[in-house]
Design a protein around this motif. Sequence first.
Motif, PDB file in Angstrom:
ATOM      1  N   UNK A  74     -16.277 -55.205  17.624  1.00  9.62           N
ATOM      2  CA  UNK A  74     -15.733 -56.458  18.136  1.00  9.62           C
ATOM      3  C   UNK A  74     -15.314 -57.332  16.977  1.00  9.62           C
ATOM      4  N   UNK A  75     -15.404 -58.649  17.175  1.00  5.02           N
ATOM      5  CA  UNK A  75     -14.999 -59.575  16.127  1.00  5.02           C
ATOM      6  C   UNK A  75     -15.775 -59.384  14.843  1.00  5.02           C
ATOM      7  N   UNK A  76     -17.093 -59.188  14.949  1.00  2.00           N
ATOM      8  CA  UNK A  76     -17.920 -58.933  13.772  1.00  2.00           C
ATOM      9  C   UNK A  76     -17.777 -57.490  13.300  1.00  2.00           C
ATOM     10  N   UNK A  77     -17.914 -56.540  14.212  1.00  2.00           N
ATOM     11  CA  UNK A  77     -17.926 -55.139  13.837  1.00  2.00           C
ATOM     12  C   UNK A  77     -16.668 -54.689  13.119  1.00  2.00           C
ATOM     13  N   UNK A  78     -15.514 -55.168  13.549  1.00  2.00           N
ATOM     14  CA  UNK A  78     -14.283 -54.707  12.889  1.00  2.00           C
ATOM     15  C   UNK A  78     -14.199 -55.219  11.467  1.00  2.00           C
ATOM     16  N   UNK A  79     -14.773 -56.408  11.197  1.00  2.00           N
ATOM     17  CA  UNK A  79     -14.822 -56.890   9.817  1.00  2.00           C
ATOM     18  C   UNK A  79     -15.855 -56.100   9.013  1.00  2.00           C
TER      19      UNK A  79
ATOM     20  N   UNK B 280     -17.264 -52.600   4.565  1.00  2.00           N
ATOM     21  CA  UNK B 280     -18.044 -51.439   4.133  1.00  2.00           C
ATOM     22  C   UNK B 280     -17.134 -50.371   3.537  1.00  2.00           C
ATOM     23  N   UNK B 281     -15.976 -50.176   4.149  1.00  2.00           N
ATOM     24  CA  UNK B 281     -15.003 -49.224   3.622  1.00  2.00           C
ATOM     25  C   UNK B 281     -14.482 -49.681   2.256  1.00  2.00           C
ATOM     26  N   UNK B 282     -14.147 -50.963   2.152  1.00  2.00           N
ATOM     27  CA  UNK B 282     -13.629 -51.486   0.880  1.00  2.00           C
ATOM     28  C   UNK B 282     -14.670 -51.416  -0.230  1.00  2.00           C
ATOM     29  N   UNK B 283     -15.955 -51.478   0.129  1.00  2.00           N
ATOM     30  CA  UNK B 283     -17.029 -51.384  -0.863  1.00  2.00           C
ATOM     31  C   UNK B 283     -17.286 -49.944  -1.304  1.00  2.00           C
TER      32      UNK B 283
ATOM     33  N   UNK C 127     -12.506 -46.148  21.568  1.00  2.00           N
ATOM     34  CA  UNK C 127     -12.377 -46.966  20.361  1.00  2.00           C
ATOM     35  C   UNK C 127     -12.337 -46.137  19.073  1.00  2.00           C
ATOM     36  N   UNK C 128     -12.463 -44.831  19.189  1.00  2.00           N
ATOM     37  CA  UNK C 128     -12.574 -43.978  18.009  1.00  2.00           C
ATOM     38  C   UNK C 128     -11.356 -44.076  17.093  1.00  2.00           C
ATOM     39  N   UNK C 129     -10.183 -44.003  17.675  1.00  5.08           N
ATOM     40  CA  UNK C 129      -8.972 -44.016  16.858  1.00  5.08           C
ATOM     41  C   UNK C 129      -8.833 -45.340  16.097  1.00  5.08           C
ATOM     42  N   UNK C 130      -9.079 -46.445  16.787  1.00  2.00           N
ATOM     43  CA  UNK C 130      -8.977 -47.746  16.137  1.00  2.00           C
ATOM     44  C   UNK C 130     -10.046 -47.907  15.051  1.00  2.00           C
ATOM     45  N   UNK C 131     -11.241 -47.402  15.326  1.00  2.00           N
ATOM     46  CA  UNK C 131     -12.322 -47.505  14.343  1.00  2.00           C
ATOM     47  C   UNK C 131     -11.942 -46.808  13.044  1.00  2.00           C
ATOM     48  N   UNK C 132     -11.306 -45.661  13.149  1.00  2.00           N
ATOM     49  CA  UNK C 132     -10.910 -44.933  11.943  1.00  2.00           C
ATOM     50  C   UNK C 132      -9.780 -45.659  11.206  1.00  2.00           C
ATOM     51  N   UNK C 133      -8.902 -46.297  11.963  1.00  2.00           N
ATOM     52  CA  UNK C 133      -7.863 -47.114  11.324  1.00  2.00           C
ATOM     53  C   UNK C 133      -8.473 -48.258  10.522  1.00  2.00           C
ATOM     54  N   UNK C 134      -9.584 -48.803  11.028  1.00  2.00           N
ATOM     55  CA  UNK C 134     -10.220 -49.952  10.385  1.00  2.00           C
ATOM     56  C   UNK C 134     -11.161 -49.575   9.246  1.00  2.00           C
ATOM     57  N   UNK C 135     -11.438 -48.282   9.089  1.00  7.28           N
ATOM     58  CA  UNK C 135     -12.260 -47.886   7.945  1.00  7.28           C
ATOM     59  C   UNK C 135     -13.401 -46.942   8.230  1.00  7.28           C
ATOM     60  N   UNK C 136     -13.620 -46.567   9.482  1.00  3.46           N
ATOM     61  CA  UNK C 136     -14.719 -45.661   9.809  1.00  3.46           C
ATOM     62  C   UNK C 136     -14.365 -44.227   9.408  1.00  3.46           C
ATOM     63  N   UNK C 137     -15.321 -43.553   8.767  1.00  2.00           N
ATOM     64  CA  UNK C 137     -15.169 -42.125   8.484  1.00  2.00           C
ATOM     65  C   UNK C 137     -15.624 -41.289   9.673  1.00  2.00           C
ATOM     66  N   UNK C 138     -16.587 -41.824  10.417  1.00  2.00           N
ATOM     67  CA  UNK C 138     -17.184 -41.124  11.554  1.00  2.00           C
ATOM     68  C   UNK C 138     -17.365 -42.106  12.702  1.00  2.00           C
ATOM     69  N   UNK C 139     -17.205 -41.641  13.929  1.00  4.06           N
ATOM     70  CA  UNK C 139     -17.488 -42.448  15.108  1.00  4.06           C
ATOM     71  C   UNK C 139     -18.566 -41.735  15.917  1.00  4.06           C
TER      72      UNK C 139
END
Length: 349
Positions: free
Chosen positions: A185-190, A195-198, A211-223
Amino acid sequence: MFSCIGYAATAPDQPLAPFSFERRDPTPEDVEIDILYCGVCHSDLHMARNEWGVSTYPVVPGHEIVGRVKRVGSDVTRFKAGDLVGVGCMVDSCRTCSSCKEGLEQFCEAGMIGTYNAPDKHTGGMTYGGYSKSVVVYEGFVLKIADTLDPAAAAPLLCAGITTYSPLRHWKVGPGKKVGIVGLGGLGHMGLKFAHAFGAQVALFTTSPSKAEDAKRLGADTVIISTNADEMKAHAGSFDFILDCVSAPHDINAYIALLKRDGTIVSVGVPEKPFQVVTMGLVLGRRSFAGSLIGGIPETQEMLDFCAEHGITSDVEVIKIDEINTAYERMLKSDVKYRFAIDMASLAA
């Protein structure tokens, strides 16, 4: 004093509506800001509807503020007219306690002064927030925002951004760490973006496979689908750090079981009902369950500078101020990707 207009809740069961009030003239240490955009935080809804039982009406919400400096007091040295600036969740503190002296004003021992619904020593009333045309803030609580950042997308950094950045930095998330983010959500996507940038290995926990596809776009390696027991079990004892961004009721123990020895889970979502923690889950792995608030002014400025350097902003849907009540209902349904930002130019003069 000068006249200002905004949107306010006048009672917990009333929609937000136009509201006229007085702002103080800038003191020698103050900055007056013409507000361009204000993010919409779930806590705005909580306060407007008195869901925490602490609201004093009328409530003018808004603590994710981006604007341009209009004028400054005679003693202000860090800002000038025309600067792009931000104001977050607090506008003052005692400035003298040990927390304030360490740049941790969010933990002020006398109590930080919230951007809205907090005692205002200047007016004798309550502070009014960013759902308004302008705001006057002590220089020490005004933040510099790079002109390279989209001001609408930068607004949520002042709360959602620092709320996730601070614990990730405090617990030293970085390369070689396996990190989980609970909720998109608002917090999780940030949280995903930071975490990805770090440089961490990042997993998103969600109940929604969509939400898997969007999560990977935002920086998730795994969902990981948190309602799938086999998927959860496959990651048992493997996480160094988990950031829990969910405010709805959920089983915290399912995530504690995923931590390594000496791993930490941090809650920033603040569910309405207290967690029921099974202590043995902590004891057996010397695991830690912690909480985190926002960040102090120095860390918030650090976060904004990091965002400017790495091109990080919030994913926002820009709305007009007269759409705020509809936005609240949509927010309750998680019908936004991932934060609303109000265009304050839509507020009639």
